[in-house]
Write a protein that holds these residues in place. Sequence first.
Motif, mmCIF file in Angstrom:
data_model
loop_
_atom_site.group_PDB
_atom_site.id
_atom_site.type_symbol
_atom_site.label_atom_id
_atom_site.label_comp_id
_atom_site.label_asym_id
_atom_site.label_seq_id
_atom_site.Cartn_x
_atom_site.Cartn_y
_atom_site.Cartn_z
ATOM 1 N N ARG A 117 0.870 4.192 -2.853
ATOM 2 C CA ARG A 117 0.715 5.611 -2.530
ATOM 3 C C ARG A 117 1.903 6.412 -3.031
ATOM 4 N N SER A 118 3.093 5.813 -2.940
ATOM 5 C CA SER A 118 4.280 6.550 -3.367
ATOM 6 C C SER A 118 4.257 6.799 -4.865
ATOM 7 N N ARG A 151 -4.095 13.880 4.710
ATOM 8 C CA ARG A 151 -3.376 12.839 3.967
ATOM 9 C C ARG A 151 -4.352 11.773 3.473
ATOM 10 N N LEU A 178 1.168 9.513 -5.194
ATOM 11 C CA LEU A 178 1.345 10.804 -4.543
ATOM 12 C C LEU A 178 2.819 11.052 -4.279
ATOM 13 N N ASN A 193 2.178 15.120 -1.018
ATOM 14 C CA ASN A 193 1.819 14.816 0.359
ATOM 15 C C ASN A 193 1.888 16.038 1.262
ATOM 16 N N ARG A 207 -6.158 13.264 0.410
ATOM 17 C CA ARG A 207 -5.335 13.292 -0.792
ATOM 18 C C ARG A 207 -5.134 11.885 -1.348
ATOM 19 N N THR A 208 -4.995 10.921 -0.467
ATOM 20 C CA THR A 208 -4.862 9.534 -0.922
ATOM 21 C C THR A 208 -6.137 9.077 -1.621
ATOM 22 N N GLY A 231 2.470 9.204 6.349
ATOM 23 C CA GLY A 231 1.478 9.534 5.335
ATOM 24 C C GLY A 231 0.131 8.900 5.576
ATOM 25 N N VAL A 232 0.002 8.042 6.615
ATOM 26 C CA VAL A 232 -1.297 7.424 6.898
ATOM 27 C C VAL A 232 -1.941 8.073 8.117
ATOM 28 N N TYR A 245 -6.312 7.809 -5.437
ATOM 29 C CA TYR A 245 -6.838 6.504 -5.829
ATOM 30 C C TYR A 245 -8.030 6.655 -6.774
ATOM 31 N N SER A 296 0.837 -1.204 0.000
ATOM 32 C CA SER A 296 0.000 0.000 0.000
ATOM 33 C C SER A 296 0.871 1.254 0.000
ATOM 34 N N TRP A 297 2.032 1.187 0.699
ATOM 35 C CA TRP A 297 2.949 2.339 0.688
ATOM 36 C C TRP A 297 3.502 2.564 -0.714
#
Length: 768
Positions: A40-41, A390, A44, A49, A393-394, A384-385, A398, A36-37
């Motif tokens: 996201r990387s 955050r 975003l 971020n 934005r995530t 970032g979680v 997505y 998941s990281w």
Amino acid sequence: MNGDSNATSSQQKDLKNSKKDPDSNFIAPNLQKTDSWLIRSKLLSPEFNNIKDEAVLGKMMGDDGEKLLALVDDIRKIDSLRNEELHIPQIVVIGDTSTGKSSVLQALTRLPFPVAGDLCTRFVTETTIRRCGPSERPGYKIEVKLDGPSTSQAEPFPPKSFDSDEWVEVYQNLRVDIDDAFDKMSPTHLLPPGNSKKGAQAKHGISSTALRAPPIPQLLKHRLQITVRKPNQAHFSIVDIPGLVSSGATVDIQLSVELARQYIKNEEAIVLAITPASNVIVNQKWLNLVTEEHALDRTIGVITKTDRIEEGDHEIIFNLLRNRAGSEYHLKLGWFAVRNRSSQEIQDGESFEERDRKEDGFFGSSKWKEATLDFPAWDSIDPGVLGIQRLKRTLQGYLYKRVKENFPRLRAKMRNLEMEYNSKIQSMGYPREKPRDQRVYLSGIQTIYETEVDRSLNGDYRFVDNPNHPSRLRYHVKRFNNGFESAIQLNAIKYNWQENDQDDEADGIGILNWINNTWDAHSGSEPRHDAPRSLKKELVKQQTESWEAKTKFYIQQVEDAIKACNNDLFMFACKDDALRLKIREKLEAREMKAFKDAKAELNNILKDRDYIDSWNPQLGIFIAQCQHPRIKRQVQLQLAQQQKGPATEANSPEASLDLVSAREQFYVNNKRVYEVHDWLFAYWKVAYPRFVDNVIIQVVERHLLGPNGPLRLFDRNWIFDLEDEELEELVGENEETRAARKELKERLDGLKNALEKADIALRPRTNE
């Protein structure tokens, strides 16, 4: 209760110990970056971020990105497409009751949603926030979408809207209108279908000593749509589902699951599952639901009430936030943690900016700070979680990625639906609500029908290779005509004609004896030796008595062929069984009259047999043709006697007298029998073709196949003479058809509108 407590303690213990167990499936010690990281990387960047300003966020996404998200939202809001499995990407918020879901919704949207009580849990709320267009002012629109077009309930309030140059003024009015909308849809004002306010009040009024009344249903299938235009706003939309109910009315428990499942089963939906830190996993119904719908790989877990974690329980939350691959509660899109405003902070009117500041301070201190210091070390937490910004934005990242990837498929699906709806509408024919439309529709059917009638009568058949097809009417009628003419000519006399001077013994009572007997039977006041006045009429009547039966049989054949042809032509011209039946019933009286008129004409022709005169010049010729052989035979006998020479015993005067007597007897018979027979024979020769022609021309061609016949009754004059009420009764669509047509047109209009926008969005830009 003890069982639940033991399960909770055991689970918490396992979560705490999982960090220490290097072989645990829950934690992979050598995994430093979760999937998941990594996702996201990619979505975003670090620059992204750090963005907190909506305007900058919108610019990062780009105008095309915002337009695409707005377009998808417009498609999703088309009510007529809700039952279509378009799988439109959207963010769906679910969770059990009292998990802080409404506070998360408020923080994500920055809109003044109620967060106290259970008002916001009664119905689905669809919220869209978009940037103001170049010529638009800030504003909003709030409206209720009732559960289906056939609902008997009235809307709890008319659509609310407001706009102003100042966002502050818009926000103040929005707060009032949202509160009013939620109030209007509260149990005090709006009960679920099947429940009355009096019944609710009566149930609430039961005394404590009486039996406990069953809970009153609270949830509604209706949807509240809120669309907000805001300056410098990155596009954002979200759907809030009522909390999953664990107690209360049975119908609410079932409906809460039904509503959540309805949105979760959308394969492109991003599920935002809200769960409190105090009960983060145990007894959370949403987990079972997303598992059943195979939605774990598109679910984001959000942990609320993080400021209420008991001492020693942080590691349970931290392990979820680490979201290591292979862990029991691993989510592909990850876990997030937020800190919502407390009830006191809300009452104090704390701003969203202050809320964010406190949240950042909360996650930047104590154990939370320690947990994020060494990221991306395997035992640390991705910062970032943490926090609502955050998370938002995530979600936007997505959603935009999902929309961008799936939009071509969505567009192709809409194209296919457009073709399908057009085909269905065309199969329903022209609309038939107004008299003019009804006449046009009926005239279209009549035109097809009339064309086919002409083809059936002129020999331009649809089925050339099938001679027995009912539409080949002229072919069948000609066959019947030939059979009718042959039957009258060859098999429709009582006695065979006799061209000799005496009956054949094989005939029994031959025609000459019959004429002689009939002469005697009908003798009257006429002079002696004259033929009775009614003799010839009686002879014609008896000799042609079978004509009536044979003619009626022939006419019945023609009528049956016409009916079979008419049935086929109506089925060909009108595919609507119900309408075709109505048209036939409406024409039935006229059709019966046409057949009746034909029978009346036939009866007149049959009666005309009593008229036995004829001006046909062939009559005299036929009489002479019959008489000539008889006279010729007598002359030949006379000549034969004269050629025997001088008188002998055989040729004595007495013998001559016998010869004269024989000639006299022939003369008497000729006047009494032969002349009558020969006239009757000659008259029959001119009468039977005249009769056949009269029947075919006057009955079949004029009445049955003519302009007033059964095949010509369904004409334009008949259509235009119909009253409006008759048209409505005959051609007007029933409510079911009208509703189906209206729904299809609404869907088609919505699709066309969406496809036009899609075409514009996907149109390649040209360099100016």
